[in-house]
Design a protein around this motif. Structure first.
Motif, PDB file in Angstrom:
ATOM      1  N   UNK A 171       0.831  -1.207   0.000  1.00 21.44           N
ATOM      2  CA  UNK A 171       0.000   0.000   0.000  1.00 21.44           C
ATOM      3  C   UNK A 171       0.863   1.254   0.000  1.00 21.44           C
ATOM      4  N   UNK A 172       1.959   1.236   0.752  1.00 19.06           N
ATOM      5  CA  UNK A 172       2.851   2.392   0.812  1.00 19.06           C
ATOM      6  C   UNK A 172       3.524   2.639  -0.538  1.00 19.06           C
ATOM      7  N   UNK A 173       3.902   1.570  -1.231  1.00 19.44           N
ATOM      8  CA  UNK A 173       4.508   1.733  -2.555  1.00 19.44           C
ATOM      9  C   UNK A 173       3.515   2.355  -3.531  1.00 19.44           C
ATOM     10  N   UNK A 174       2.289   1.881  -3.476  1.00 23.63           N
ATOM     11  CA  UNK A 174       1.253   2.436  -4.362  1.00 23.63           C
ATOM     12  C   UNK A 174       0.965   3.899  -4.015  1.00 23.63           C
ATOM     13  N   UNK A 175       0.925   4.195  -2.722  1.00 26.15           N
ATOM     14  CA  UNK A 175       0.661   5.575  -2.295  1.00 26.15           C
ATOM     15  C   UNK A 175       1.757   6.512  -2.795  1.00 26.15           C
ATOM     16  N   UNK A 176       2.998   6.047  -2.774  1.00 26.07           N
ATOM     17  CA  UNK A 176       4.105   6.883  -3.253  1.00 26.07           C
ATOM     18  C   UNK A 176       3.976   7.151  -4.751  1.00 26.07           C
ATOM     19  N   UNK A 177       3.547   6.149  -5.501  1.00 21.12           N
ATOM     20  CA  UNK A 177       3.357   6.338  -6.934  1.00 21.12           C
ATOM     21  C   UNK A 177       2.215   7.324  -7.206  1.00 21.12           C
ATOM     22  N   UNK A 190       3.787   6.901 -15.617  1.00 13.70           N
ATOM     23  CA  UNK A 190       3.775   6.146 -14.361  1.00 13.70           C
ATOM     24  C   UNK A 190       4.080   4.668 -14.580  1.00 13.70           C
ATOM     25  N   UNK A 191       3.647   4.099 -15.691  1.00 15.99           N
ATOM     26  CA  UNK A 191       3.873   2.673 -15.947  1.00 15.99           C
ATOM     27  C   UNK A 191       5.356   2.325 -15.964  1.00 15.99           C
ATOM     28  N   UNK A 192       6.199   3.276 -16.342  1.00 22.62           N
ATOM     29  CA  UNK A 192       7.638   3.023 -16.394  1.00 22.62           C
ATOM     30  C   UNK A 192       8.243   2.837 -15.006  1.00 22.62           C
ATOM     31  N   UNK A 193       7.518   3.254 -13.969  1.00 22.93           N
ATOM     32  CA  UNK A 193       8.022   3.153 -12.598  1.00 22.93           C
ATOM     33  C   UNK A 193       7.379   1.997 -11.831  1.00 22.93           C
ATOM     34  N   UNK A 194       6.640   1.155 -12.531  1.00 24.43           N
ATOM     35  CA  UNK A 194       5.985  -0.002 -11.904  1.00 24.43           C
ATOM     36  C   UNK A 194       6.718  -1.260 -12.334  1.00 24.43           C
ATOM     37  N   UNK A 195       7.259  -1.988 -11.380  1.00 28.18           N
ATOM     38  CA  UNK A 195       8.037  -3.183 -11.719  1.00 28.18           C
ATOM     39  C   UNK A 195       7.207  -4.451 -11.543  1.00 28.18           C
ATOM     40  N   UNK A 196       7.780  -5.549 -11.985  1.00 30.83           N
ATOM     41  CA  UNK A 196       7.079  -6.834 -11.935  1.00 30.83           C
ATOM     42  C   UNK A 196       6.775  -7.261 -10.501  1.00 30.83           C
ATOM     43  N   UNK A 197       7.645  -6.899  -9.563  1.00 33.21           N
ATOM     44  CA  UNK A 197       7.425  -7.286  -8.169  1.00 33.21           C
ATOM     45  C   UNK A 197       6.162  -6.634  -7.618  1.00 33.21           C
ATOM     46  N   UNK A 213      -6.141  -7.492 -21.284  1.00 33.05           N
ATOM     47  CA  UNK A 213      -6.160  -6.675 -22.486  1.00 33.05           C
ATOM     48  C   UNK A 213      -4.945  -7.012 -23.356  1.00 33.05           C
ATOM     49  N   UNK A 214      -5.191  -7.369 -24.590  1.00 32.73           N
ATOM     50  CA  UNK A 214      -4.150  -7.854 -25.480  1.00 32.73           C
ATOM     51  C   UNK A 214      -3.047  -6.819 -25.704  1.00 32.73           C
ATOM     52  N   UNK A 215      -3.406  -5.547 -25.810  1.00 30.17           N
ATOM     53  CA  UNK A 215      -2.441  -4.504 -26.171  1.00 30.17           C
ATOM     54  C   UNK A 215      -2.143  -3.554 -25.022  1.00 30.17           C
ATOM     55  N   UNK A 216      -2.509  -3.939 -23.801  1.00 34.31           N
ATOM     56  CA  UNK A 216      -2.250  -3.119 -22.619  1.00 34.31           C
ATOM     57  C   UNK A 216      -1.515  -3.967 -21.593  1.00 34.31           C
ATOM     58  N   UNK A 217      -0.338  -3.531 -21.171  1.00 35.60           N
ATOM     59  CA  UNK A 217       0.460  -4.320 -20.235  1.00 35.60           C
ATOM     60  C   UNK A 217      -0.101  -4.211 -18.823  1.00 35.60           C
ATOM     61  N   UNK A 218       0.194  -5.179 -17.947  1.00 35.63           N
ATOM     62  CA  UNK A 218      -0.229  -5.074 -16.548  1.00 35.63           C
ATOM     63  C   UNK A 218       0.267  -3.792 -15.875  1.00 35.63           C
ATOM     64  N   UNK A 219       1.481  -3.366 -16.203  1.00 33.60           N
ATOM     65  CA  UNK A 219       2.008  -2.132 -15.618  1.00 33.60           C
ATOM     66  C   UNK A 219       1.171  -0.930 -16.056  1.00 33.60           C
ATOM     67  N   UNK A 220       0.766  -0.910 -17.317  1.00 31.24           N
ATOM     68  CA  UNK A 220      -0.053   0.202 -17.801  1.00 31.24           C
ATOM     69  C   UNK A 220      -1.426   0.195 -17.151  1.00 31.24           C
ATOM     70  N   UNK A 221      -1.990  -0.989 -16.953  1.00 35.19           N
ATOM     71  CA  UNK A 221      -3.310  -1.051 -16.321  1.00 35.19           C
ATOM     72  C   UNK A 221      -3.232  -0.602 -14.867  1.00 35.19           C
ATOM     73  N   UNK A 222      -2.214  -1.033 -14.145  1.00 38.00           N
ATOM     74  CA  UNK A 222      -2.062  -0.594 -12.759  1.00 38.00           C
ATOM     75  C   UNK A 222      -1.816   0.912 -12.705  1.00 38.00           C
ATOM     76  N   UNK A 223      -1.067   1.436 -13.672  1.00 38.53           N
ATOM     77  CA  UNK A 223      -0.824   2.874 -13.716  1.00 38.53           C
ATOM     78  C   UNK A 223      -2.132   3.642 -13.866  1.00 38.53           C
ATOM     79  N   UNK A 224      -3.014   3.154 -14.707  1.00 32.71           N
ATOM     80  CA  UNK A 224      -4.324   3.802 -14.858  1.00 32.71           C
ATOM     81  C   UNK A 224      -5.109   3.762 -13.554  1.00 32.71           C
TER      82      UNK A 224
END
Length: 394
Positions: A171-177, A190-197, A213-224
């Motif tokens: 939660x703290x990591x997400x809050x910082x983002x 923002x997606x560039x700062x989200x790692x696999x961990x 989503x076929x053309x949307x990465x997990x990092x991009x979805x979390x960024x949204x």
């Protein structure tokens, strides 16, 4: 079906949406198309097999309509006006009979790079003719305000479905983002700062799926998801600061209740909103932090009503309008407060900018002009001529 047009004219089926579709239909009729407007239902989508229109138009991308049009070899036109529009990232967007127009050039550029050939940039617009008819009805005294903000407050999936289930560290990591978005950036990265961990932790702890989503990465979805939470917080914070100093009224959905003092209720898009824009001394726009280049309809709607617009910055503003001439851009909250105070005291300057903004809107940013751009692009490509991403981005 539009009986005023000859049967030889091309038929466009326009699937109805709460906004934009009606104005598109009016513009298409002006251009000489036959137009049929239908609600999106299974029966109406399947009915395309018997009606066999020349074109089908939807507001935002619909993967099922794209599939049907591909099967029928009917040209499908999707004008994407929302961020995020998750269906846009389905593989159907690559269909040979699908032409997609995104209001945000950054999205179109990114999907082009991922193999979507027939995607283009097309900003939203306004319908001054409809506004002029409404203005003939006269003013509404109860809608006269120093400052108004017409916008919904959207409760986020992150706050309701994800954050309550996260561990303190995740939660703290997400809050910082989320907090990092307080610093304006030229693009949404923002997606560039989200790692696999982090993606793995959010998936495991919350159970919320970040894939699909076929053309949307997990990092991009979390960024949204994180940025939507930021925009929730940002809108509340900005309104609270403005209403401490000025007469501010906020119109939108009931989520505003209990969050601010100046909530004035819902405003109908076609009847009430234009009157608010016309009669408010200052109209605010706060484009969401996860929108990269594109401009929301609010900007075009305010200007089409002859309203004075004060907005935060997005890249398209510099391409479509002139700061200080058509509208005014603020940098941060302190700048916003100072600009509000200035233009409330300088009525002549405020009204001159509002008049010029309305003139620019009528000359360059109507639905009629957008439909001309859209069909010029589609017909050129179908004739074998390559077309640029848009007239504003080559």
């Amino acid at each position: 079906m539009d009986a005023e047009q000859p049967q030889s004219a091309a038929l466009v089926v326009v699937f109805e949406a709460p906004v934009v579709s009606r104005d598109c239909a009016d513009a298409l009729r002006t251009l000489g198309f036959r137009v049929t407007c239908l609600p999106i239902t299974e029966d109406n989508v399947m009915g395309l097999m018997s009606s066999r229109p020349d074109y089908v138009l939807t507001i935002n991308f619909n993967r099922y309509i794209s599939e049907v049009c591909e099967l029928l070899k009917v040209t499908y036109l999707a004008w994407v006006i929302d961020t995020p529009c998750y269906p846009l990232y389905d593989g159907a967007v690559k269909h040979s009979h699908s032409f997609t127009f995104a209001y945000d050039a950054a999205i179109a550029q990114r999907l082009r790079a991922r193999g979507v050939r027939q995607i283009y940039h097309l900003p939203v617009a306004a319908n001054p003719g409809r506004i002029e008819q409404l203005q003939q009805q006269g003013a509404a005294v109860d809608l006269v305000h120093d400052i108004s903000f017409v916008a919904n407050l959207t409760r986020t999936e992150y706050a309701s479905l994800i954050q309550p289930r996260l561990s303190p560290s995740t939660s703290a990591r997400c809050a910082a983002l989320i907090q990092s978005l307080d610093q304006p950036s030229a693009t949404f990265t923002l997606a560039e700062h989200i790692d696999e961990a982090l993606i793995a932790d959010v998936n495991r702890e919350s159970g919320y799926g970040l894939t699909g989503e076929h053309l949307l990465s997990p990092a991009e979805k979390l960024a949204y998801l994180l940025a939507r939470e930021h925009s929730w917080q940002e809108r509340i914070g900005l309104v609270r600061q403005v209403e401490q100093r000025f007469d501010l009224r906020v119109y939108g959905n009931s989520e505003w209740e209990g969050q601010i003092q100046g909530y004035a209720g819902h405003a109908d898009h076609f009847e009430t909103m234009p009157k608010i824009f016309q009669q408010s001394k200052i109209n605010l726009n706060l484009s969401r932090s996860f929108v990269e280049y594109g401009l929301p309809m609010r900007i075009f709607d305010v200007l089409s009503c002859g309203g004075f617009l004060l907005t935060n910055d997005k890249q398209d503003l510099g391409k479509l309008f002139t700061n200080g001439k058509d509208l005014v851009i603020f940098r941060d909250t302190q700048d916003l407060l100072e600009i509000c105070a200035y233009y409330l005291e300088h009525e002549d300057e405020r009204q001159a900018i509002a008049r010029q903004g309305a003139a620019t809107l009528r000359e360059q940013h109507t639905y009629l002009l957008r439909m001309i751009d859209l069909f010029t692009t589609v017909q050129a490509v179908q004739g074998g001529q390559p077309m640029p991403l848009s007239r504003w981005y080559t």
